[in-house]
Design a protein around this motif. Sequence first.
Motif, PDB file in Angstrom:
ATOM      1  N   UNK A  40      27.096   7.168 -51.535  1.00 16.48           N
ATOM      2  CA  UNK A  40      28.390   6.880 -50.915  1.00 16.48           C
ATOM      3  C   UNK A  40      28.317   5.502 -50.272  1.00 16.48           C
ATOM      4  N   UNK A  41      29.254   4.623 -50.620  1.00 14.63           N
ATOM      5  CA  UNK A  41      29.218   3.237 -50.158  1.00 14.63           C
ATOM      6  C   UNK A  41      29.942   3.095 -48.818  1.00 14.63           C
ATOM      7  N   UNK A  42      29.337   2.324 -47.927  1.00 19.79           N
ATOM      8  CA  UNK A  42      30.000   1.940 -46.685  1.00 19.79           C
ATOM      9  C   UNK A  42      29.729   0.468 -46.411  1.00 19.79           C
ATOM     10  N   UNK A  43      30.780  -0.332 -46.286  1.00 21.42           N
ATOM     11  CA  UNK A  43      30.630  -1.735 -45.909  1.00 21.42           C
ATOM     12  C   UNK A  43      30.515  -1.826 -44.394  1.00 21.42           C
ATOM     13  N   UNK A  44      29.400  -2.375 -43.938  1.00 19.61           N
ATOM     14  CA  UNK A  44      29.135  -2.484 -42.504  1.00 19.61           C
ATOM     15  C   UNK A  44      29.789  -3.720 -41.905  1.00 19.61           C
ATOM     16  N   UNK A  45      29.766  -4.835 -42.664  1.00 20.40           N
ATOM     17  CA  UNK A  45      30.273  -6.087 -42.113  1.00 20.40           C
ATOM     18  C   UNK A  45      30.526  -7.079 -43.242  1.00 20.40           C
ATOM     19  N   UNK A  46      31.404  -8.017 -42.983  1.00 22.03           N
ATOM     20  CA  UNK A  46      31.552  -9.195 -43.840  1.00 22.03           C
ATOM     21  C   UNK A  46      30.649 -10.282 -43.258  1.00 22.03           C
ATOM     22  N   UNK A  47      29.822 -10.876 -44.107  1.00 16.09           N
ATOM     23  CA  UNK A  47      28.809 -11.808 -43.634  1.00 16.09           C
ATOM     24  C   UNK A  47      28.937 -13.139 -44.369  1.00 16.09           C
ATOM     25  N   UNK A  48      28.124 -14.119 -43.969  1.00 17.95           N
ATOM     26  CA  UNK A  48      28.170 -15.446 -44.595  1.00 17.95           C
ATOM     27  C   UNK A  48      27.265 -15.519 -45.825  1.00 17.95           C
ATOM     28  N   UNK A  49      25.992 -15.145 -45.666  1.00 16.42           N
ATOM     29  CA  UNK A  49      25.044 -15.179 -46.783  1.00 16.42           C
ATOM     30  C   UNK A  49      24.162 -13.937 -46.788  1.00 16.42           C
ATOM     31  N   UNK A  83      27.099   8.803 -40.674  1.00 17.01           N
ATOM     32  CA  UNK A  83      27.732   7.947 -41.673  1.00 17.01           C
ATOM     33  C   UNK A  83      29.225   7.724 -41.385  1.00 17.01           C
ATOM     34  N   UNK A  84      29.733   6.624 -41.952  1.00 16.59           N
ATOM     35  CA  UNK A  84      31.158   6.302 -41.940  1.00 16.59           C
ATOM     36  C   UNK A  84      31.729   6.055 -40.551  1.00 16.59           C
ATOM     37  N   UNK A  85      30.854   5.696 -39.637  1.00 15.03           N
ATOM     38  CA  UNK A  85      31.289   5.241 -38.332  1.00 15.03           C
ATOM     39  C   UNK A  85      30.988   3.747 -38.220  1.00 15.03           C
ATOM     40  N   UNK A  86      31.722   3.020 -37.367  1.00 14.05           N
ATOM     41  CA  UNK A  86      31.437   1.585 -37.190  1.00 14.05           C
ATOM     42  C   UNK A  86      30.035   1.359 -36.622  1.00 14.05           C
ATOM     43  N   UNK A 415      24.298   2.235 -48.687  1.00 20.32           N
ATOM     44  CA  UNK A 415      24.527   3.210 -49.741  1.00 20.32           C
ATOM     45  C   UNK A 415      23.918   4.528 -49.250  1.00 20.32           C
ATOM     46  N   UNK A 416      24.787   5.400 -48.734  1.00 18.66           N
ATOM     47  CA  UNK A 416      24.325   6.668 -48.184  1.00 18.66           C
ATOM     48  C   UNK A 416      23.892   7.573 -49.332  1.00 18.66           C
TER      49      UNK A 416
END
Length: 421
Positions: A40-49, A83-86, A415-416
């Motif tokens: 199960x996919x979870x995006x944690x943050x948008x990052x630079x690199x 999972x699925x929490x900020x 990726x849970x």
Amino acid sequence: MTPQPTRLHRWSFSPFLVAASACVLFTTATHADPPTPKFEHQTIDKISIGYGVAIGDVDGDKKPDILLADKKQFVWYQNPGAPNKPWPKHVMVENLTPLDNVCLAARDINGDGKVEVAVGAMWNPGNTTDPSKSGSVHYLIRPKDPTQKWTPVKLKHEVTTHRMRWVKTGKSEFQLVVLPLHGQANRGGQGAGVKILAYAVPDEPSDASAWKTTLINDTMHMTHNLDVVAKPGSSSEWLLIAGKEGVRSAWLGGDGQWKSELNGVDGKHYAAGEVRAGQSVMKDRQYRGLYATVEPMHGNACVAYVVKKGPNDKQWQVKRHVLFETMRHGHALAVADVLGRGRDQIVIGWRMPDQQRKVGVAIFEPTDFHRSAWAKHLVDDNGMACEDLRIADLDGDGRPDIIAAGRATKNLKVYWNRTPK
């Protein structure tokens, strides 16, 4: 692609091979098909690199947190416990040098249940002559509240600092091993060798002059990554180092001096950019070990080396299997029993579009007892231009999860692991 087994090779004794042979009883599989991998996919943050990822307990709550070396910030993300929490983001250091950050190492080295952190910055691989303009190494002093800014202590360094790891060298002793990309004045892999240094941790880490260094090796002429390998029955650990000349094992000898050996197969050495060793291995009448590489540096091939004990303790046998050779810029690698099969799988990530114009993360699983055949499972199909990844059980359910940072995709994801037990 279907891997092509090669003939059995005899390999001279290497300390790594002993380290890779930690015994876990392997139970032969039943005829039932194993559960299909599920994540199960979870995006944690948008990052630079997302140059580098590390895992460790930062705040002492006994939950693994995520640490990241991003372009201008070193940050940690606080594990929410489910999972699925900020994941709350905390900046440790930012704008450390005029150029990019590049790496970090996190590990509890004093036994207090909270990680110590070292970082590398001033990323400038084009400058191999001026340490003031290329490379930096810093130890971060923890504040009372780890969500606040940490204090960097600048240490001596070589040019083109690229990767670092904490390595256990005794019952309660650790050293920081720093791996540059190039040697002094090295151009295109030609010239002086890379100075791989070990930093002894002083009683007062805030005193930069108290950090003493020891040369591990300086004969490789471009290095890219390294791994730490536990030695069964020992309080110390070993290193695997990937570079232009191949994979080198290194260890701290009983005399207190670092020793190393270039591993080879029938006198052949395969240039590698990434290397990771398995921690669980099969056992029947003989020990077997596994390590994986990306070949060559920023290469297209994921390769498995299956190691078998030979007729005596001074000889080992190796089979080299090319599992996958259609990726571009393989740049992230892990070896672990992610799927709960009782033997390790290889997790691979690549950061440039492959022949299908896709980036991604995949798992390769051995499908026979001798690890001569492998199955591929896609974890992320074109959603992760993978720069680095780590394996850790983040939610404590007994199933290791995958944590990855994407360069072009500019994302940090978990990726849970939802694979049935």
